[in-house]
Design an enzyme around this catalytic site. Structure first.
Site, PDB file in Angstrom:
ATOM      1  N   LYS A 127      10.393   2.959  -6.802  1.00 60.36           N
ATOM      2  CA  LYS A 127      11.729   2.761  -6.220  1.00 60.36           C
ATOM      3  C   LYS A 127      12.162   1.313  -6.368  1.00 60.36           C
ATOM      4  CE  LYS A 127      10.784   4.039  -2.042  1.00 60.36           C
ATOM      5  NZ  LYS A 127       9.565   4.798  -2.183  1.00 60.36           N
ATOM      6  N   LYS A 155       3.486  -9.703   2.181  1.00 55.75           N
ATOM      7  CA  LYS A 155       4.812  -9.849   2.809  1.00 55.75           C
ATOM      8  C   LYS A 155       5.056 -11.312   3.165  1.00 55.75           C
ATOM      9  CE  LYS A 155       5.825  -5.351   3.075  1.00 55.75           C
ATOM     10  NZ  LYS A 155       4.631  -4.593   3.151  1.00 55.75           N
ATOM     11  N   LYS A 162       5.386   0.536 -14.066  1.00 56.39           N
ATOM     12  CA  LYS A 162       5.012   1.606 -13.136  1.00 56.39           C
ATOM     13  C   LYS A 162       6.302   2.177 -12.523  1.00 56.39           C
ATOM     14  CE  LYS A 162       2.857   2.147  -8.605  1.00 56.39           C
ATOM     15  NZ  LYS A 162       3.534   2.098  -7.382  1.00 56.39           N
TER      16      LYS A 162
END
Ligand code: ADP
Ligand code: TRP
Length: 323
Positions: A193, A110, A190
């Site tokens: 979302k 992140k 892959k």
């Protein structure tokens, strides 16, 4: 054997989530005392919209019930219905070295992405350790991406036991679901979302059809041999028996099999495979109060296991009156 896993409410599940996690969760409920929770506290590290969180959490409960979690057997509850876990997270945070958290891949990723990170994201593994340790779970089925979090959980448990000289927490065994193949998405990467390449198994049929027909294929002519490692064949294989797969792959390699035919057959198989789940979901959709009852009952049963562990940790740490 006590099995525990948490799932973040983050939108509608796709075929990858089903074959990569949900199906195993459903199968495991027959093998021991299974506890599954909707990780709405964890979702606070990414979702900022209260209405969205509520909706996603409710939808996830429907998805799990639809996929076959049997509330008479497994415990299904909403994480925030057991605020005890946040108390344990605080207690554990005081025995968690900063360095351990600083090494977490998920946090470092992140930071590397340049996201505005906050303390919740940094402390995420401590809350996850609390989720697991409060039940003294034996086995925690998770995807490969969660492996480091489980190793941290073991470290944190050992650190608490050592610090207060009592074996309050059992060190859980990770059950990494690594023998499950990564399900490819409609673009060959892959299925995820974040790539917008999913086939959502509870979407309206028209949308599923559009996604299946849109699976990316190359321009090999019908009469030429096809590459069976391609996403279309891998997706099709999820819904076929071994001998059917062998037969179709032989036809593909020989040439003469068109992609369109495989797509049509995949669509039919996929809809047939998920028909019972879709029907169950439709039934639960109209029973909102019953879903809440399932979650309330789950929270009550979960608390009966969690509370004594929290009390033992409090006692070991000298919190509250002497017992
Ligand atoms: P997404 O990548 O769509 O955001 P999540 O990270 O929320 O999915 O994954 C939820 C669960 O589903 C995890 O246990 C993960 O391992 C599994 N999963 C997600 N995508 C796939 C995939 N394409 N193949 C197999 N398992 C998957
Ligand atoms: N971090 C997990 C994920 O993103 C979800 C999770 C939260 C979890 N608490 C847990 C998984 C405890 C297993 C056990 O997939």
């Amino acid at each position: 054997m006590r099995i525990l896993s948490g799932i973040q409410p983050s939108g509608e599940p796709h075929v990858g989530n089903f074959f990569g996690a949900m199906r195993q969760h459903v199968e495991l409920q027959a093998k021991g005392e299974a506890i599954y929770f909707l990780a709405d506290y964890h979702s606070m590290t990414s979702i900022r919209d209260a209405g969205e969180r509520r909706r996603f959490t409710h939808e996830l409960a429907l998805d799990y019930l639809a996929c076959g979690i049997d509330p008479a057997r497994a415990i299904l509850y909403r994480q925030s219905d057991l605020p005890e876990v946040t108390e344990l997270a605080w207690i554990l945070s005081t025995v968690t070295p900063m360095g351990l958290l600083e090494r977490a891949h998920s946090f470092k990723d992140k930071v590397a992405q340049g996201l505005a990170v906050h303390h919740g994201l940094f402390a995420y593994p401590v809350l996850m350790a609390a989720d697991i340790l409060i039940y003294n779970a034996d086995i925690v089925p998770v995807g490969q991406d969660q492996k480091q979090h489980l190793e941290m959980t073991r470290d944190i448990a050992g650190s608490f036991n050592h610090c207060y000289g009592r074996e309050v927490f059992k060190l859980p065994e990770p059950m990494i679901l690594e023998n499950v193949a990564v399900v490819p998405g409609t673009d060959g990467r892959k299925m995820s979302k974040s790539y917008d390449n999913t086939i959502r198994m509870f979407a309206p049929q028209g949308e599923i059809k559009k996604a299946v027909m849109g699976i990316v294929t190359d321009s090999t002519p019908v009469d030429q041999p096809k590459d069976t490692a391609a996403a279309l064949f891998q997706l099709w294989s999820l819904f076929a028996k071994d001998d059917e797969r062998a037969a179709l792959f032989a036809r593909a390699q020989a040439g003469g099999l068109g992609y369109g035919e495989v797509k049509k057959d995949l669509l039919a198989r996929l809809l047939a495979y998920f028909a019972p789940q879709r029907e169950r979901r439709a039934q639960w959709e109209s029973r909102r109060a019953d879903v809440e009852d399932v979650l309330a009952d789950g929270a009550r049963r979960a608390r009966a296991i969690a509370r004594p562990t929290l009390d033992a940790a409090r006692d070991a740490a000298g919190l509250g009156p002497a017992r």
